[in-house]
Motif scaffolding. Structure first.
Motif: not given
Length: 184
Positions: A74-99
């Motif tokens: 469950e800690d590995v699952i938590r870490d996957i979800k936390k890390f990917t959430s942060i990275k997804f948000l970074e990508e959404i915010r910084n992407s010049p092509v995310e419509s």
């Protein structure tokens, strides 16, 4: 959370599903699928994640996972979800092509604000619905379900055609994206 859906035995394999809030089709973009795959690879190498099967659909991901280290599953699952959430948000915010940037930020922000476990944003639904795979029949049904998901959705005609799935691994095809531990 229901007591029925908990990881009770750390030495068993589990079928889990990660779902994007509001079933938003985040994974229609390759960049988000690749972020998730990199997180899985990191956890395999550094956190003792045993990945046995996976399928990334447009709004959710199915996995059969276990562990081979000291870290709780469950800690590995938590870490996957936390890390990917942060990275997804970074990508959404910084992407010049995310419509869909305004739409995604609005919906993930709304989900975060109504959930007391979050501060500002929520990308993943909180539950994972872990199902312990304690029989061969249950394991085979979940494995088949995972690999048939893109077929049933009408995306491909056969499971091996779908790139973001472990069906290629099980078919022995060379063009797989990530190594998995094959279930007998």
């Amino acid at each position: 959370m229901s007591r029925k859906y908990k990881i009770r035995d750390q030495d068993k394999q589990y079928f889990v599903t990660f779902t994007i809030v509001e079933w938003i089709d985040l994974f229609t973009r390759k960049v988000y699928r690749d972020i998730f795959m990199e997180s899985l690879k990191f956890c395999q190498k550094n956190k003792g994640l045993d990945l046995c099967a996976y399928c990334i659909m447009s709004s959710h991901i199915h996995l059969i996972i276990g562990r081979n280290g000291e870290e709780k599953l469950e800690d590995v699952i938590r870490d996957i979800k936390k890390f990917t959430s942060i990275k997804f948000l970074e990508e959404i915010r910084n992407s010049p092509v995310e419509s869909r940037k305004p739409f995604l930020l609005e919906h993930f922000g709304k989900a975060g604000r109504i959930n007391s476990n979050n501060v500002t944003f929520q990308i993943w639904q909180q539950h994972n619905h872990p199902i312990e795979l304690n029989t061969t029949g249950k394991t085979q049904r979940c494995l088949n379900y995972i690999h048939q998901n893109p077929v049933v959705a009408g995306i491909v005609c056969s499971p091996e055609e779908y790139l973001y799935s472990s069906a290629k691994n099980y078919a022995g095809l060379p063009e797989k994206l990530i190594e998995v531990i094959l279930i007998d």
